[in-house]
Design a protein around this motif. Structure first.
Motif, PDB file in Angstrom:
ATOM      1  N   LEU A 280       0.835  -1.194   0.000  1.00  0.00           N
ATOM      2  CA  LEU A 280       0.000   0.000   0.000  1.00  0.00           C
ATOM      3  C   LEU A 280       0.870   1.244   0.000  1.00  0.00           C
ATOM      4  O   LEU A 280       1.741   1.388   0.878  1.00  0.00           O
ATOM      5  CB  LEU A 280      -0.919   0.024   1.231  1.00  0.00           C
ATOM      6  N   ARG A 281       0.634   2.120  -0.963  1.00  0.00           N
ATOM      7  CA  ARG A 281       1.326   3.410  -1.012  1.00  0.00           C
ATOM      8  C   ARG A 281       0.360   4.496  -0.539  1.00  0.00           C
ATOM      9  O   ARG A 281      -0.822   4.466  -0.862  1.00  0.00           O
ATOM     10  CB  ARG A 281       1.849   3.691  -2.415  1.00  0.00           C
ATOM     11  N   PHE A 282       0.907   5.446   0.223  1.00  0.00           N
ATOM     12  CA  PHE A 282       0.085   6.473   0.852  1.00  0.00           C
ATOM     13  C   PHE A 282       0.581   7.868   0.488  1.00  0.00           C
ATOM     14  O   PHE A 282       1.757   8.047   0.114  1.00  0.00           O
ATOM     15  CB  PHE A 282       0.121   6.308   2.380  1.00  0.00           C
ATOM     16  N   PRO A 283      -0.284   8.872   0.644  1.00  0.00           N
ATOM     17  CA  PRO A 283       0.162  10.243   0.378  1.00  0.00           C
ATOM     18  C   PRO A 283       1.068  10.798   1.456  1.00  0.00           C
ATOM     19  O   PRO A 283       1.772  11.801   1.234  1.00  0.00           O
ATOM     20  CB  PRO A 283      -1.159  11.029   0.310  1.00  0.00           C
ATOM     21  N   GLU A 284       1.062  10.174   2.647  1.00  0.00           N
ATOM     22  CA  GLU A 284       1.920  10.646   3.740  1.00  0.00           C
ATOM     23  C   GLU A 284       2.345   9.472   4.608  1.00  0.00           C
ATOM     24  O   GLU A 284       1.704   8.412   4.622  1.00  0.00           O
ATOM     25  CB  GLU A 284       1.178  11.679   4.588  1.00  0.00           C
ATOM     26  N   THR A 311       9.478   2.824   2.560  1.00  0.00           N
ATOM     27  CA  THR A 311       9.664   4.185   2.054  1.00  0.00           C
ATOM     28  C   THR A 311      11.093   4.442   1.605  1.00  0.00           C
ATOM     29  O   THR A 311      11.335   5.188   0.642  1.00  0.00           O
ATOM     30  CB  THR A 311       9.267   5.204   3.142  1.00  0.00           C
ATOM     31  N   ARG A 312      12.028   3.801   2.268  1.00  0.00           N
ATOM     32  CA  ARG A 312      13.448   4.042   1.957  1.00  0.00           C
ATOM     33  C   ARG A 312      13.819   3.616   0.540  1.00  0.00           C
ATOM     34  O   ARG A 312      14.850   4.041   0.018  1.00  0.00           O
ATOM     35  CB  ARG A 312      14.336   3.302   2.956  1.00  0.00           C
ATOM     36  N   VAL A 316       8.667   7.131  -1.522  1.00  0.00           N
ATOM     37  CA  VAL A 316       7.205   7.167  -1.492  1.00  0.00           C
ATOM     38  C   VAL A 316       6.728   6.414  -0.249  1.00  0.00           C
ATOM     39  O   VAL A 316       7.122   5.265  -0.039  1.00  0.00           O
ATOM     40  CB  VAL A 316       6.609   6.525  -2.761  1.00  0.00           C
ATOM     41  N   PRO A 317       5.887   7.032   0.602  1.00  0.00           N
ATOM     42  CA  PRO A 317       5.415   6.331   1.802  1.00  0.00           C
ATOM     43  C   PRO A 317       4.715   5.022   1.453  1.00  0.00           C
ATOM     44  O   PRO A 317       3.663   5.018   0.809  1.00  0.00           O
ATOM     45  CB  PRO A 317       4.436   7.342   2.423  1.00  0.00           C
ATOM     46  N   THR A 318       5.305   3.925   1.885  1.00  0.00           N
ATOM     47  CA  THR A 318       4.824   2.603   1.465  1.00  0.00           C
ATOM     48  C   THR A 318       4.886   1.629   2.628  1.00  0.00           C
ATOM     49  O   THR A 318       5.891   1.564   3.343  1.00  0.00           O
ATOM     50  CB  THR A 318       5.678   2.050   0.305  1.00  0.00           C
ATOM     51  N   LEU A 319       3.827   0.854   2.800  1.00  0.00           N
ATOM     52  CA  LEU A 319       3.803  -0.227   3.769  1.00  0.00           C
ATOM     53  C   LEU A 319       3.574  -1.550   3.050  1.00  0.00           C
ATOM     54  O   LEU A 319       2.735  -1.647   2.157  1.00  0.00           O
ATOM     55  CB  LEU A 319       2.698  -0.025   4.811  1.00  0.00           C
ATOM     56  N   LEU A 320       4.318  -2.555   3.470  1.00  0.00           N
ATOM     57  CA  LEU A 320       4.153  -3.927   2.992  1.00  0.00           C
ATOM     58  C   LEU A 320       3.628  -4.770   4.143  1.00  0.00           C
ATOM     59  O   LEU A 320       4.171  -4.733   5.254  1.00  0.00           O
ATOM     60  CB  LEU A 320       5.495  -4.486   2.515  1.00  0.00           C
ATOM     61  N   THR A 359      -2.886   5.537  -2.076  1.00  0.00           N
ATOM     62  CA  THR A 359      -2.887   5.985  -3.473  1.00  0.00           C
ATOM     63  C   THR A 359      -2.810   4.813  -4.438  1.00  0.00           C
ATOM     64  O   THR A 359      -3.196   4.942  -5.600  1.00  0.00           O
ATOM     65  CB  THR A 359      -1.709   6.938  -3.719  1.00  0.00           C
ATOM     66  N   SER A 360      -2.307   3.678  -3.967  1.00  0.00           N
ATOM     67  CA  SER A 360      -2.298   2.463  -4.789  1.00  0.00           C
ATOM     68  C   SER A 360      -2.238   1.247  -3.883  1.00  0.00           C
ATOM     69  O   SER A 360      -1.726   1.315  -2.760  1.00  0.00           O
ATOM     70  CB  SER A 360      -1.117   2.451  -5.768  1.00  0.00           C
ATOM     71  N   VAL A 361      -2.786   0.144  -4.381  1.00  0.00           N
ATOM     72  CA  VAL A 361      -2.789  -1.129  -3.658  1.00  0.00           C
ATOM     73  C   VAL A 361      -2.417  -2.233  -4.637  1.00  0.00           C
ATOM     74  O   VAL A 361      -2.962  -2.293  -5.749  1.00  0.00           O
ATOM     75  CB  VAL A 361      -4.177  -1.439  -3.054  1.00  0.00           C
ATOM     76  N   GLN A 362      -1.488  -3.092  -4.239  1.00  0.00           N
ATOM     77  CA  GLN A 362      -1.140  -4.261  -5.042  1.00  0.00           C
ATOM     78  C   GLN A 362      -1.218  -5.496  -4.166  1.00  0.00           C
ATOM     79  O   GLN A 362      -0.634  -5.528  -3.077  1.00  0.00           O
ATOM     80  CB  GLN A 362       0.264  -4.120  -5.640  1.00  0.00           C
ATOM     81  N   VAL A 363      -1.950  -6.497  -4.631  1.00  0.00           N
ATOM     82  CA  VAL A 363      -2.115  -7.752  -3.902  1.00  0.00           C
ATOM     83  C   VAL A 363      -1.720  -8.889  -4.835  1.00  0.00           C
ATOM     84  O   VAL A 363      -2.236  -8.992  -5.951  1.00  0.00           O
ATOM     85  CB  VAL A 363      -3.569  -7.941  -3.432  1.00  0.00           C
ATOM     86  N   THR A 364      -0.811  -9.726  -4.402  1.00  0.00           N
ATOM     87  CA  THR A 364      -0.363 -10.833  -5.242  1.00  0.00           C
ATOM     88  C   THR A 364      -1.359 -11.986  -5.191  1.00  0.00           C
ATOM     89  O   THR A 364      -2.245 -12.042  -4.326  1.00  0.00           O
ATOM     90  CB  THR A 364       1.021 -11.336  -4.821  1.00  0.00           C
ATOM     91  N   ALA A 365      -1.213 -12.911  -6.121  1.00  0.00           N
ATOM     92  CA  ALA A 365      -2.087 -14.092  -6.186  1.00  0.00           C
ATOM     93  C   ALA A 365      -1.278 -15.293  -6.659  1.00  0.00           C
ATOM     94  O   ALA A 365      -1.625 -15.957  -7.637  1.00  0.00           O
ATOM     95  CB  ALA A 365      -3.272 -13.830  -7.109  1.00  0.00           C
ATOM     96  N   TRP A 366      -0.189 -15.598  -5.963  1.00  0.00           N
ATOM     97  CA  TRP A 366       0.681 -16.697  -6.361  1.00  0.00           C
ATOM     98  C   TRP A 366      -0.043 -18.040  -6.290  1.00  0.00           C
ATOM     99  O   TRP A 366       0.253 -18.954  -7.060  1.00  0.00           O
ATOM    100  CB  TRP A 366       1.930 -16.732  -5.484  1.00  0.00           C
ATOM    101  N   HIS A 367      -0.985 -18.170  -5.381  1.00  0.00           N
ATOM    102  CA  HIS A 367      -1.688 -19.446  -5.253  1.00  0.00           C
ATOM    103  C   HIS A 367      -2.509 -19.767  -6.502  1.00  0.00           C
ATOM    104  O   HIS A 367      -2.741 -20.934  -6.821  1.00  0.00           O
ATOM    105  CB  HIS A 367      -2.599 -19.408  -4.022  1.00  0.00           C
ATOM    106  N   ASP A 368      -2.924 -18.734  -7.216  1.00  0.00           N
ATOM    107  CA  ASP A 368      -3.731 -18.936  -8.420  1.00  0.00           C
ATOM    108  C   ASP A 368      -2.897 -18.933  -9.697  1.00  0.00           C
ATOM    109  O   ASP A 368      -3.453 -19.062 -10.792  1.00  0.00           O
ATOM    110  CB  ASP A 368      -4.804 -17.845  -8.514  1.00  0.00           C
TER     111      ASP A 368
END
Length: 447
Positions: A280-284, A311-312, A316-320, A359-368
């Motif tokens: 997930l990427r965020f504006p702050e 973020t490093r 861009v502020p990002t959480l995994l 601002t964006s969301v990416q979700v993987t689907a390796w099982h599929d």
């Protein structure tokens, strides 16, 4: 029918390692890859100008790692980020109690010390475990030996349950007691600001890699090997098969004659996990700049309990976070928006309603993914550490299996994949080849 010296099935790190070493020794090698890209479960996405590693992310310990040596030799950039092995401390981690409030420094230190105490006990408990014991069984014994009150014991028990989920993508009662024996690192961990796929890209340079070539069957016998694809077949003296365990166990990939009983038993004691990434990427950067990771203790952390600040990598502020084990199974089929809403609900328990929409969301689907069927393999209760190596025993000197699941010392990692590809190449050649030739030698017939 085209004839070559060796066919390598799969253009992931294991396959490319084997192919590069064999080609460097003058063998004519063809690499067949089902996908439209190389890398296998190393997959870097660049949507919207951001680099996101959807598959492998970390080198888990750079000291003595041939992956780190290759990356350095190829000039691939890395950034230190030593929280990828579910460490309880060593880097700033913001722990939040069951009520959502952040623990102070003293409480955090006490919790970390409790985990270290159980870990020290756990080593002996695992060593004395029975053949069908699970990781949950040995954790229960190790925690019970401490004589702690219920709340204190439960927090450590939760941490070790989440460790099983984050490290192998399964609840602890589905993992062998010794399934985390390899859970240690030497030196710092690093990640890739420009994408981990730089490694397979460099390994593939100069090789004959054929994309969109789905292999359906491998027939091996005294006259060599025949590999059948959608539009024909290839004949070779040897084949190196690097498809994941999930594909080996499927009906869509046929080996004839079937693998020997030793291989089938080992394969039957391994399973692909359920393990997906949520980025997930965020504006702050609402979580502050003083932490490398965020952790939620208590029952509210059943699914979403750990977030990593990326973020490093690009500013861009990002959480995994990870949907691991039960969470991955539960969200299968959810939209990205549904997953994000579930994660945000938990984050807002910790940081309040001012947590913005991502601002964006990416979700993987390796099982599929039909060419993966999971993220990586784990050991079922009843397995032994020898199962990894047993799966890699050559069959008739012609059929060789490689990949992360075939390497005992460091399975489920890029390092395990690379080591297994190196071993397969040496077995095809019948002699030793220095692994450093991956990054130091030119390919035969190339400039």
């Amino acid at each position: 029918m085209e004839t070559v010296d060796v066919v390598v099935i799969g253009a992931g790190v294991a396959g490319l390692t084997a192919a590069r070493l064999l080609a460097g020794e003058g063998r004519r090698v063809v690499v067949l890859e089902a996908r439209e890209r190389i890398g296998g479960r190393v997959h870097s996405d660049r949507t919207g100008g951001h680099v996101t590693d959807l598959g492998a992310s970390w080198i888990h310990g750079v000291d003595g790692s041939p992956v780190a040596e290759a990356v350095a030799a190829f000039g691939i950039r890395t950034v230190e980020f030593t929280v990828g092995s579910y460490q309880v401390d060593s880097r700033p981690i913001a722990y939040h109690g069951a009520d959502g409030h952040r623990l102070d420094d003293d409480a955090t230190r006490r919790f970390a010390a409790d985990v270290h105490t159980v870990d020290a006990t756990l080593a002996d408990v695992v060593a004395g475990s029975g053949p069908t014991d699970t990781y949950r069984d040995v954790v229960e014994r190790a925690v019970d030996l401490q004589g702690w009150d219920a709340s204190r014991a439960e927090r450590v028990r939760e941490h070790l349950e989440h460790r099983s989920e984050e490290q192998y993508g399964v609840p602890s009662d589905e993992l062998a007691a010794h399934g985390l024996d390899d859970d240690s690192i030497d030196g710092d961990e690093v990640v890739f600001p420009d994408g981990y796929d730089a490694l397979p890209t460099r390994l593939a340079a100069g090789l004959d890699v054929r994309l969109r070539h789905v292999v359906h069957s491998v027939h091996h016998g005294d006259d060599g090997v025949e590999v059948t694809i959608d539009h024909g077949s290839l004949h070779a003296a040897a084949v190196v098969v690097t498809v994941p365990v999930g594909v080996l166990q499927s009906d869509d990939f046929v080996i004839e004659p079937p693998l020997p009983e030793r291989h089938r038993q080992a394969l039957g004691r391994l399973r692909m996990n359920a393990f997906e990434k949520v980025v997930l990427r965020f504006p702050e950067r609402f979580w502050g700049e003083d932490v490398a990771a965020i952790r939620q203790l208590g029952p509210e952390g059943r699914w979403w309990h750990s977030w990593y600040d990326l973020t490093r990598l690009d500013g861009v502020p990002t959480l995994l976070t990870f949907a691991a084990g039960p969470a991955a199974r539960a969200i299968r089929g959810w939209s990205d928006e549904q997953v994000a809403a579930s994660v945000l609900e938990q984050l807002r328990r910790l940081y309040g309603d001012h947590v913005p929409a991502p601002t964006s969301v990416q979700v993987t689907a390796w099982h599929d993914d039909p060419f993966a069927r999971g993220s990586y393999a784990h050991m079922l209760p009843g397995s032994t550490t020898d199962d990894h190596d047993d799966l890699a025993v050559p069959v008739g000197g012609r059929l060789h299996l490689a990949g992360e699941a075939t390497w005992t010392d460091d399975p489920a990692t890029v390092a395990g994949a690379l080591h297994s590809g190196h071993r397969a190449a040496e077995r095809v050649l019948g002699r030793d080849v220095p692994i450093a030739r991956l990054w130091s030698g030119a390919l035969s017939g190339t400039t």
